[in-house]
Design a protein around this motif. Structure first.
Motif, short mmCIF file in Angstrom:
data_model
loop_
_atom_site.label_atom_id
_atom_site.label_comp_id
_atom_site.label_asym_id
_atom_site.label_seq_id
_atom_site.Cartn_x
_atom_site.Cartn_y
_atom_site.Cartn_z
N HIS A 199 0.81 -1.21 0.00
CA HIS A 199 0.00 0.00 0.00
C HIS A 199 0.85 1.27 0.00
O HIS A 199 0.32 2.37 0.12
CB HIS A 199 -0.92 0.00 1.23
N SER A 200 2.15 1.09 -0.12
CA SER A 200 3.05 2.23 -0.11
C SER A 200 3.33 2.72 -1.53
O SER A 200 3.29 1.94 -2.48
CB SER A 200 4.38 1.87 0.57
N ARG A 201 3.62 3.99 -1.61
CA ARG A 201 3.95 4.56 -2.92
C ARG A 201 5.03 5.63 -2.73
O ARG A 201 4.97 6.44 -1.80
CB ARG A 201 2.71 5.20 -3.56
N VAL A 202 6.03 5.57 -3.59
CA VAL A 202 7.06 6.60 -3.60
C VAL A 202 6.70 7.64 -4.65
O VAL A 202 6.40 7.31 -5.79
CB VAL A 202 8.45 6.00 -3.89
N GLU A 203 6.68 8.87 -4.22
CA GLU A 203 6.41 9.99 -5.13
C GLU A 203 7.69 10.82 -5.27
O GLU A 203 8.44 10.99 -4.32
CB GLU A 203 5.27 10.86 -4.59
N VAL A 204 7.90 11.35 -6.47
CA VAL A 204 9.05 12.20 -6.73
C VAL A 204 8.53 13.59 -7.07
O VAL A 204 7.90 13.79 -8.11
CB VAL A 204 9.91 11.66 -7.88
#
Length: 568
Positions: free
Chosen positions: A399-404
């Protein structure tokens, strides 16, 4: 790949050789056994900073040796660099590297058996190995490193655009600084320009020619000693040619007589004929010298007026060499530099206006390039976020997401007009926070690994080293880290220092660092474990009970699961 690593006299390691394989190599052992020294040795081998405090007192020096075997096209690139430095790969194509550090802190490097600067090892290391440890995770928290990571992911075209941006920015800053300096220091520049013009006017009036001082010195010496030169030349001329007034012997006549005497008997002994021919050659040479002496005498002239002129000219040249340089050639070079410097000092309105137009043109070009860099970063940021988030889902962070986030920087620099921030959206409903605030130690380890998996798909060094990047991770996440590392090992050589049996079970080769406290000095060695020994090591890692039947059974089950995963 790195085929072999030998470490001698480093920390607790006395003398150990690590036979490394392609694929995934894991290094395990008790805490304090010396696993970190393996990574330290790798760092030294590839040009890392030497720490004399880690060198064992006996023998007083640490030596790290490695054998590289590379595939094309990297092999050609590295071998060409090594050959340019004067070394050669072995006949089998492998390349030997060596680094020695003494207890006093002295360091030496060898490549292909030849002494090299340590910087050469660093150049090779940048191309063949990437080391990732907990310190690298901390580095990734810095904004500049996050921007560099995104730029690396964006690819070769983006790097080319960045190179153009840096070059144009540098030119813009140079012009802008030059213009500001001319305006700010106009008075000092004008004073310096006036002094340079005075010097140039003086030099222009004299008009020195290259080498003129030496030529005049030689001519003056001939004129000052003209009579002595004439007497010497006449005596030499009479000796070889005679003076025509008497029958005194001379070199030309004597050689002719000697030649005729030998020729008369050459029919009896051919050797005399050979000697006669050589006398004939000598007579020809004497004839040439005679002609040159005659010409020299004709040209020799004691001219007092010419000598006076030379003295005056040399006085003018000495006045210049006293002020501007040691000799005439140096004076000419000073004048050339002065003319160039005058152009730099010019503060006239025309020059300032021209510089200002150039500054504005370059400023517009920098702004346009910065906009293109920003657009490229934003496009890459979307792809980067998506791919890293997919990897996180496989690392038990579904459920995790890395955003840049690509944000406007406070000012444009050579790197563009952007700040880059990696953010972690840990779970639905949670805010999107910078990595340093939103990720725990275990989450940060998995984010780092996910990023490296994504990078590996875009190329990079063939050997990847992970030093306990799984700290703070366990259970299912540990299995997923092992699976991801094994997947990386399909295209790269992977070296992993780990405490986790779930990770170690995925290895193609398992090395154990073991401490020996039986002697007066504690030492550690490294050995390859297989089959039963490997199961016992995993049992130790699982429960601290290497001889437990239940622990060994659990380890064997873990090995079987990992083997199936690797084959799938």
């Amino acid at each position: 790949m790195l085929e072999e690593l030998r470490i001698t006299g480093l920390g607790v390691i006395d003398d150990s050789t690590l036979p490394l394989a392609g694929g995934m190599n894991v290094i395990t052992g008790e805490t304090g056994a010396g696993k970190t020294m393996v990574v330290t040795g790798l760092g030294l081998l590839f040009g890392g900073r030497a720490d004399a405090g880690r060198v064992r007192a006996d023998p007083g020096r640490a030596v790290v040796e490695g054998r590289l075997r590379l595939s094309e096209p990297l092999a050609t690139t590295v071998h060409t660099r090594v050959s340019d430095a004067g070394a050669e790969p072995d006949d089998d194509g492998s390349l030997l590297l060596s680094r020695t550090v003494t207890a006093e802190g002295r360091s030496r490097a060898h490549v292909g058996g030849r002494a090299m600067p340590v910087a050469t090892l660093s150049e090779i290391g940048e191309q063949v190995v990437a080391v990732h440890g907990q310190s690298d995770q901390l580095r990734l928290l810095r904004p500049a490193e996050q921007r560099a990571a995104l730029d690396r992911f964006a690819g070769a075209d983006h790097e080319k655009l960045l190179g153009e941006m840096r070059e144009t920015y540098t030119r813009w800053r140079a012009v802008a600084d030059d213009l500001a300096d001319r305006r700010r220091n106009a008075r000092e520049r004008n004073q310096e320009a006036d002094l340079l013009r005075l010097g140039l006017d003086e030099i222009t009036r004299v008009d020195p020619q290259p080498g003129e001082d030496d030529d005049l010195k030689a001519e003056a010496q001939r004129l000052e000693h003209a009579e002595g030169l004439r007497v010497a030349a006449i005596a030499a001329y009479q000796a070889v040619a005679g003076d025509g007034a008497d029958e005194a012997p001379n070199a030309t006549g004597l050689l002719g007589a000697a030649k005729r005497s030998l020729e008369g008997q050459s029919g009896v002994d051919a050797k005399l004929g050979d000697l006669a021919a050589r006398l004939d050659e000598a007579a020809t040479l004497i004839g040439d010298v005679t002609a040159e002496l005659s010409s020299y005498l004709d040209s020799l002239d004691a001219d007092p007026d010419r000598l006076t002129t030379i003295y005056e000219r040399r006085a003018e040249l000495r006045a210049l060499t006293r002020k501007y340089a040691d000799d005439v050639d140096g004076v000419i070079a000073w004048a050339d530099r002065a003319r160039g410097r005058l152009g730099e000092l010019d503060t006239s309105d025309d020059v300032l206006d021209e510089l200002d137009r150039e500054r504005q043109r370059l400023e517009e070009e920098v702004a346009a390039l910065a906009a293109r860099v920003t657009a490229a970063r934003k496009e890459a940021a979307g792809r980067f976020s998506e791919q890293v988030s997919v990897e996180l889902a496989g690392l038990a962070m579904p459920h995790s997401r890395v955003e840049v986030a690509v944000l406007p920087a406070a000012a444009t620099s050579a790197e563009g007009a952007d700040d880059v921030e990696l953010r972690l959206h840990a779970h639905p409903g949670a805010p999107s926070l910078p990595l340093q605030k939103g990720a725990s130690g275990g989450e940060l380890s998995r984010v780092m690994l996910a990023i490296e998996v994504v990078f590996a798909g875009a190329g990079g060094p063939p050997t990847l080293v992970f030093d306990e990047v799984d700290a703070g991770v366990g259970g299912r996440a540990a299995v997923e880290i092992g699976r991801r590392l094994a997947r990386l090992a399909r295209t790269h050589q992977v070296l992993v220092v780990t405490h986790l049996p779930q990770v170690a079970a995925f290895a193609d080769r398992h090395l154990v660092v073991a401490k020996d406290t039986g002697g007066a000095v504690t030492t550690s060695g490294v050995r390859v474990v297989e089959d039963t020994e490997r199961a016992r090591e995993l049992a130790r890692m699982l429960a601290g009970l290497p001889d437990s039947d239940l622990g060994i059974a659990h380890a064997e089950e873990l090995l079987a699961v990992a083997a199936r995963e690797r084959r799938s």
